[in-house]
Scaffold this motif. Structure first.
Motif, short mmCIF file in Angstrom:
data_model
loop_
_atom_site.label_atom_id
_atom_site.label_comp_id
_atom_site.label_asym_id
_atom_site.label_seq_id
_atom_site.Cartn_x
_atom_site.Cartn_y
_atom_site.Cartn_z
N GLU A 1 1.53 -11.39 1.67
CA GLU A 1 1.51 -10.43 2.77
C GLU A 1 2.28 -9.16 2.37
O GLU A 1 1.85 -8.04 2.66
N VAL A 2 3.42 -9.35 1.72
CA VAL A 2 4.23 -8.21 1.28
C VAL A 2 3.47 -7.40 0.23
O VAL A 2 3.44 -6.16 0.28
N ILE A 3 2.86 -8.09 -0.73
CA ILE A 3 2.11 -7.41 -1.79
C ILE A 3 0.94 -6.63 -1.20
O ILE A 3 0.65 -5.50 -1.60
N MET A 4 0.23 -7.24 -0.25
CA MET A 4 -0.89 -6.56 0.39
C MET A 4 -0.44 -5.30 1.11
O MET A 4 -1.12 -4.27 1.09
N THR A 5 0.73 -5.37 1.75
CA THR A 5 1.26 -4.19 2.44
C THR A 5 1.55 -3.08 1.44
O THR A 5 1.21 -1.91 1.67
N GLY A 6 2.17 -3.44 0.32
CA GLY A 6 2.47 -2.45 -0.70
C GLY A 6 1.24 -1.90 -1.38
O GLY A 6 1.18 -0.71 -1.72
N GLY A 7 0.21 -2.74 -1.55
CA GLY A 7 -0.98 -2.31 -2.27
C GLY A 7 -2.00 -1.60 -1.40
O GLY A 7 -2.44 -0.49 -1.71
#
Length: 601
Positions: free
Chosen positions: A482-488
């Motif tokens: 979820e964090v990676i998706m937010t950053g990407g």
């Protein structure tokens, strides 16, 4: 008089020392009118910059006890039976009314002390730390002390504080703080200037070389304002800037600033590309909880076709004997899928796999349709019988580890162990199927995007721990994703930043418990997100003048914020200020922190 003050200081010191040595953080009442709390300074926003994560003492007024129906005195009744009944009815009505009144009372927040009481507590604290006072022993240093104030003085003081300065093991000085606050204003001309801030610093400290630094926080994603009402979002992305050589109040952070992203995500947002995975993980969690507690909360099925019929159609599809039925089932499944934002190209391209084996495809059908233990048992019975009689020869991934996968491997050699599909066995088998499938989903994305390696994922993919722990570790991986998706997808961060963010999240969760509220941080270059903040207003802006070095450094700062940094005082609008409802200029609250250094030697 002096001896009485010193005696009070020693008594206050003994109280604080006792609280400091205790592991408990329970509040303590001192002299009936003061409540003392021990907590970490970062829990109070206005103190965070000075206290960080270190423990501090908070002094405040005890919260008044709210009236409760049980506290009222008993009333006398006569011996008359009728009167007894009447009084009982009246008493019951009074109890109900009192309970309603008590329930309707707002919960009181922290309560401030008077400025006179606050100064008295600070003087006791300072005296108790001064070894030069004849009647005071060489006392060890105490945690910093902060006192809530009622802002009744002309300066509108909201907090006063004291912090020891040590030379070796000896307390050599005390820093005294005062925090003053002003209500919100949209008039930028009414805000303090840097020249005034510098003059305030010079009033308390002799002429010396000073430095002025700036910091600011911008909200990139989070709360929004709709019709003058703040709508809070559980997912929050902010960025903190720090820079030197401030030239004007509310200046935009330069590109030379240091910037830190703060990402806290909330699960279950239907707009998220991870929503389908979230629902799948929630179903997995419900199965694990059911095994642990004996009760399962079944999710609303996404299919109108029953689980048993879907399984039959799937098996007949494999046998190639019921193509028409399979097409009908596929159409039914397609029509029953909820049409929400979760079916986005982002989700399809990033997370869906095209290599689902038989067990994974069966899991997909069952997770959308089972609503009871009976459903699970009946579906798995159909599958095991088809395997036993050789009706199907499904393929599975080589590294599949579920019980059903092992039966399929045995079916290749026509030697299938007997499985009793009673009790919790079917649920356990279905849980294994889901764990196996979701592990591969996460691996597929993280390895496919070259964000990590299998070696770094060993902890999260281990099947040696019990199923409950396996689910927890999958939740950690989901949080990471979820964090990676937010950053990407939202911030558009480049690969090197996403790689570092992934490693940071993995390292954190190898040693820390699962925590949805955790805020992950990432150092970035301001230029990467300049389009997000350069035309926006900060939620917090700060300028700080400092002089001195090391523990004797003293600072004077002003903070401008979009909401009050003090929670124990209600700020009223300035009646002399005319508000233009069409203006897009933000309103800022002003908080000023001044520091004085009192040397003992």
């Amino acid at each position: 008089m002096g001896s009485r003050v010193i005696s009070s200081a020693k008594e206050f010191y003994n109280t604080l020392r006792s609280l400091q040595d205790q592991e408990s953080n329970n509040p303590f009442i001192h002299e009936e009118d003061t409540q003392i709390l021990k907590m970490n300074g970062n829990k109070i926003p206005v103190l965070n910059i000075y206290c960080g994560n270190q423990p501090v003492f908070i002094c405040e007024k005890p919260v008044p006890k709210i009236y409760e129906p049980d506290d009222q005195p008993m009333t006398k009744t006569s011996n008359c039976a009728n009167e007894d009944a009447a009084n009982e009815d009246t008493a019951n009505e009074d109890d109900d009314d009192a309970e309603d009144d008590a329930n309707s009372l707002p919960e009181l927040g922290p309560q401030p002390l008077t400025i006179m009481k606050a100064r008295q507590l600070l003087s006791w604290y300072t005296l108790s730390q001064n070894a030069n006072v004849s009647a005071v022993d060489n006392n060890p240093a105490l945690h910093p002390l902060w006192v809530r104030c009622d802002m009744s003085d002309p300066a509108r003081t909201a907090w006063v504080g004291a912090e020891t300065v040590c030379t070796g093991n000896k307390v050599s000085a005390v820093k005294l703080y005062s925090i003053t606050c002003k209500g919100s204003t949209v008039d930028k001309k009414a805000l303090i200037t840097l020249d005034v801030l510098k003059q305030e610093h010079k009033k308390r400290h002799p002429p010396s070389s000073t430095a002025i630094k700036g910091s600011a926080r911008f909200s990139l994603f989070g709360s929004t304002v709709v019709e003058n009402t703040t709508v809070e979002s559980q997912s929050i992305v902010t960025v903190d800037f720090k820079w030197s050589h401030v030239e004007s109040v509310l200046e935009t952070p330069p590109l030379s600033s240091t910037a830190t992203l703060n990402i806290r995500v909330a699960f279950g947002d239907m707009r998220s590309p991870m929503y389908e995975m979230y629902r799948e993980l929630e179903f997995l969690q419900s199965l694990a909880d059911g095994l642990r507690t004996g009760e399962t909360e079944w999710m609303e099925p996404l299919e109108s076709t029953s689980a048993v019929n879907l399984t039959k159609a799937f098996l007949e599809e494999l046998q190639g004997t019921a193509k028409t039925l399979q097409e009908d089932a596929a159409k039914t499944a397609e029509n029953s899928k909820p049409t929400t934002d979760m079916d986005t190209p982002i989700f399809n391209s990033f997370l869906e796999r095209g290599d689902l084996d038989f067990v994974e495809q069966l899991w997909v059908r069952m997770k959308k349709s089972v609503t009871s233990y009976q459903d699970i048992g009946d579906c798995l019975k159909l599958v095991t019988e088809a395997l036993r009689y050789g009706d199907i020869k499904p393929w599975i991934h080589r590294d599949s580890s579920s019980s059903l996968s092992k039966l399929i491997l045995q079916s290749y050699h026509q030697q299938i162990d007997h499985v009793s599909l009673t009790g919790v066995t079917p649920v356990h088998m279905l849980l294994e199927m889901g764990l196996d499938k979701m592990r591969k989903d996460y691996i597929n994305y993280l390895i496919g995007e070259e964000l990590t390696t299998l070696n770094h994922l060993c902890y999260f993919l281990s099947t040696e721990v019990d199923p409950q722990e396996q689910v927890i570790r999958l939740r950690k991986l989901h949080h990471l994703l979820e964090v990676i998706m937010t950053g990407g997808t939202f911030l558009g961060l480049p690969y090197d930043r996403l790689f570092l963010l992934t490693q940071s999240c993995l390292q954190h969760y190898k040693t820390c418990p699962y925590d949805e509220e955790h805020e992950f941080k990432l150092q970035i270059k301001p230029a990467l997100i300049s389009h997000f903040y350069q035309k926006e207003n900060p939620v917090l802006w700060k300028a700080e003048v400092s002089s001195g070095h090391g523990p004797h450094e003293v600072r004077t700062s002003v903070q401008l914020s979009d909401r009050p940094l003090v929670d124990h005082v209600i700020f009223e609008a300035d009646p002399n200020e005319t508000v233009n409802v069409d203006s897009e200029d933000p309103a800022f609250f002003t908080t000023m922190v001044c520091c004085s250094l009192v040397n003992f030697v």
